[in-house]
Design an enzyme around this catalytic site. Structure first.
Site, PDB file in Angstrom:
ATOM      1  N   HIS A 127      61.284 -71.786 108.196  1.00  0.00           N
ATOM      2  CA  HIS A 127      61.875 -70.624 108.879  1.00  0.00           C
ATOM      3  C   HIS A 127      62.191 -70.922 110.336  1.00  0.00           C
ATOM      4  CE1 HIS A 127      59.964 -67.753 105.676  1.00  0.00           C
ATOM      5  NE2 HIS A 127      61.054 -68.335 105.245  1.00  0.00           N
ATOM      6  N   SER A 204      50.522 -66.017 101.400  1.00  0.00           N
ATOM      7  CA  SER A 204      50.452 -65.197 100.190  1.00  0.00           C
ATOM      8  C   SER A 204      51.609 -65.559  99.264  1.00  0.00           C
ATOM      9  CB  SER A 204      50.490 -63.718 100.568  1.00  0.00           C
ATOM     10  OG  SER A 204      51.596 -63.467 101.397  1.00  0.00           O
TER      11      SER A 204
HETATM   12  P1  NAD Z   1      51.228 -63.512 104.868  1.00  0.00           P
HETATM   13  O1  NAD Z   1      50.793 -62.655 106.017  1.00  0.00           O
HETATM   14  O2  NAD Z   1      52.014 -62.883 103.785  1.00  0.00           O
HETATM   15  O3  NAD Z   1      49.955 -64.213 104.197  1.00  0.00           O
HETATM   16  C1  NAD Z   1      48.947 -64.780 104.983  1.00  0.00           C
HETATM   17  C2  NAD Z   1      47.825 -65.141 104.039  1.00  0.00           C
HETATM   18  O4  NAD Z   1      46.848 -65.864 104.768  1.00  0.00           O
HETATM   19  C3  NAD Z   1      47.118 -63.915 103.441  1.00  0.00           C
HETATM   20  O5  NAD Z   1      46.931 -64.164 102.065  1.00  0.00           O
HETATM   21  C4  NAD Z   1      45.784 -63.850 104.203  1.00  0.00           C
HETATM   22  O6  NAD Z   1      44.742 -63.389 103.385  1.00  0.00           O
HETATM   23  C5  NAD Z   1      45.578 -65.310 104.539  1.00  0.00           C
HETATM   24  N1  NAD Z   1      44.821 -65.586 105.756  1.00  0.00           N
HETATM   25  C6  NAD Z   1      44.821 -64.929 106.947  1.00  0.00           C
HETATM   26  N2  NAD Z   1      44.031 -65.570 107.839  1.00  0.00           N
HETATM   27  C7  NAD Z   1      43.518 -66.649 107.181  1.00  0.00           C
HETATM   28  C8  NAD Z   1      42.658 -67.710 107.552  1.00  0.00           C
HETATM   29  N3  NAD Z   1      42.132 -67.801 108.782  1.00  0.00           N
HETATM   30  N4  NAD Z   1      42.360 -68.664 106.628  1.00  0.00           N
HETATM   31  C9  NAD Z   1      42.864 -68.609 105.381  1.00  0.00           C
HETATM   32  N5  NAD Z   1      43.691 -67.620 104.974  1.00  0.00           N
HETATM   33  C10 NAD Z   1      44.022 -66.669 105.864  1.00  0.00           C
HETATM   34  O7  NAD Z   1      51.949 -64.769 105.518  1.00  0.00           O
HETATM   35  P2  NAD Z   1      53.118 -65.677 104.982  1.00  0.00           P
HETATM   36  O8  NAD Z   1      52.917 -65.886 103.534  1.00  0.00           O
HETATM   37  O9  NAD Z   1      53.177 -66.855 105.880  1.00  0.00           O
HETATM   38  O10 NAD Z   1      54.406 -64.787 105.201  1.00  0.00           O
HETATM   39  C11 NAD Z   1      54.671 -64.212 106.475  1.00  0.00           C
HETATM   40  C12 NAD Z   1      56.072 -64.471 107.001  1.00  0.00           C
HETATM   41  O11 NAD Z   1      56.117 -64.088 108.378  1.00  0.00           O
HETATM   42  C13 NAD Z   1      56.476 -65.909 106.956  1.00  0.00           C
HETATM   43  O12 NAD Z   1      57.802 -65.938 106.585  1.00  0.00           O
HETATM   44  C14 NAD Z   1      56.330 -66.428 108.386  1.00  0.00           C
HETATM   45  O13 NAD Z   1      57.469 -67.164 108.756  1.00  0.00           O
HETATM   46  C15 NAD Z   1      56.335 -65.184 109.255  1.00  0.00           C
HETATM   47  N6  NAD Z   1      55.226 -65.212 110.246  1.00  0.00           N
HETATM   48  C16 NAD Z   1      54.966 -66.341 110.958  1.00  0.00           C
HETATM   49  C17 NAD Z   1      53.913 -66.363 111.866  1.00  0.00           C
HETATM   50  C18 NAD Z   1      53.648 -67.636 112.631  1.00  0.00           C
HETATM   51  O14 NAD Z   1      54.580 -68.389 112.909  1.00  0.00           O
HETATM   52  N7  NAD Z   1      52.397 -67.928 112.947  1.00  0.00           N
HETATM   53  C19 NAD Z   1      53.110 -65.240 112.050  1.00  0.00           C
HETATM   54  C20 NAD Z   1      53.414 -64.082 111.323  1.00  0.00           C
HETATM   55  C21 NAD Z   1      54.477 -64.084 110.412  1.00  0.00           C
END
Ligand code: NAD
Ligand code: ZN
Length: 265
Positions: A127, A204
């Site tokens: 992304h 997820s």
């Molecule tokens: P999501 O929020 O759908 O899923 C995150 C998963 O990680 C969940 O299942 C949660 O239970 C788990 N989780 C949270 N903290 C954790 C930890 N410390 N250890 C292990 N598991 C943990 O995220 P996604 O699937 O990445 O989808 C979100 C979308 O939003 C993506 O497209 C992403 O590009 C974007 N996004 C990016 C960021 C970033 O760059 N850091 C942050 C937020 C959203």
């Protein structure tokens, strides 16, 4: 948990082409919130979500206006938290698995550039990255500071143009409705087809087309799919993953690396 960590270390050590897929969960321990969790940015501010959905459409219609808005509106605190964030032990563990010659590629959905900061070399940012800009015509990427954006707005010369092909420059981050850049989409699919082990960390896997990657790999039948996640996910429930190590990536991944190093000696 101990047994699963040993199993993951054994599977990784005996793999030929292991890759990792990561999502927002690997970065929560670096202080970056997710979008849809209880404290997620969009849960707290639904208007920001509506704006995000309109953003790409707006860019296509009026790139100059889009850039002006980006550079003049008060910055979302999410963007500030991204720039200040530092990698956590989960990111470093994946970089170390690469240095050990085990992990061949990391494909991340995150835009936070933390895998790059942690030292991962073969990285596909599905992304995009907040640290980069991209030409929408030829696909070339540039570091943000290669363009003097403050000067361009002052001189009324937005949007920035590509020095190679004069195409319009956009942030590298993929907006809703924007296609995944063809180079990363193609290479990610190749990696998913080629791998014999997929380590899925903190996602997820509900956002498509990224979520197709584990499903594509599974179709081959000869792949081991391991999840490291705080909670079960649709991949766990649909039986796409072979096993789930339930816990924080910042704790579980370094323990896997320790076990790999201990058994490799
Ligand atoms: P999501 O929020 O759908 O899923 C995150 C998963 O990680 C969940 O299942 C949660 O239970 C788990 N989780 C949270 N903290 C954790 C930890 N410390 N250890 C292990 N598991 C943990 O995220 P996604 O699937 O990445 O989808 C979100 C979308 O939003 C993506 O497209 C992403 O590009 C974007 N996004 C990016 C960021 C970033 O760059 N850091 C942050 C937020 C959203
Ligand atoms: Zn170009």
């Amino acid at each position: 948990m101990e047994q699963l960590i040993a199993k993951a270390a054994w599977d990784l050590t005996n793999s030929l082409h292991a890759i990792a897929l990561t999502g927002a969960g690997i970065s929560t321990e670096s202080g970056i919130s997710d979008f849809r969790g209880p404290k997620g940015i969009w849960t707290l501010n639904p208007e920001a979500e509506r704006r995000a959905y309109r953003s790409y459409e707006k860019f296509v219609e009026d790139p100059k206006g889009w850039w002006e808005e980006m550079l003049t509106q008060p910055r979302a605190s999410f963007l500030d938290s991204l720039e200040a964030a530092m990698p956590n032990p989960g990111h470093y563990a994946l970089a170390e698995l690469e240095q050990l010659g085990i992990l061949k590629c990391v494909i991340t959905q995150n835009i936070d550039a933390l895998h790059e900061k942690a030292g991962t070399k073969k990285l596909l940012e599905y992304h995009g990255s907040v640290a980069k800009l991209r030409c929408i015509s030829c696909g070339l990427r540039f570091r943000r500071d290669e363009f003097d954006l403050a000067n361009l707005i002052q001189e009324n010369q937005l949007p920035p143009h590509c020095p190679e092909c004069r195409g319009i420059i956009k942030s590298d981050t993929v907006s809703f409705g924007e296609p995944i850049p063809s180079d990363v989409a193609r290479q990610s699919l190749e990696e998913a087809r080629k791998c014999d082990l997929m380590l899925i960390c903190g996602t997820s896997a509900v956002i498509y087309p990224f979520a197709n990657l584990p499903r594509r790999a599974k179709q081959k039948g000869t792949v081991t799919i391991i999840e490291v996640n705080a909670d079960p996910t649709p991949l766990t429930e649909e039986g796409i993953s072979d096993y789930l190590i339930q816990g924080k990536t910042g704790e579980v991944l370094p323990r896997i690396v320790e076990e790999v190093k201990r058994t490799k000696k």
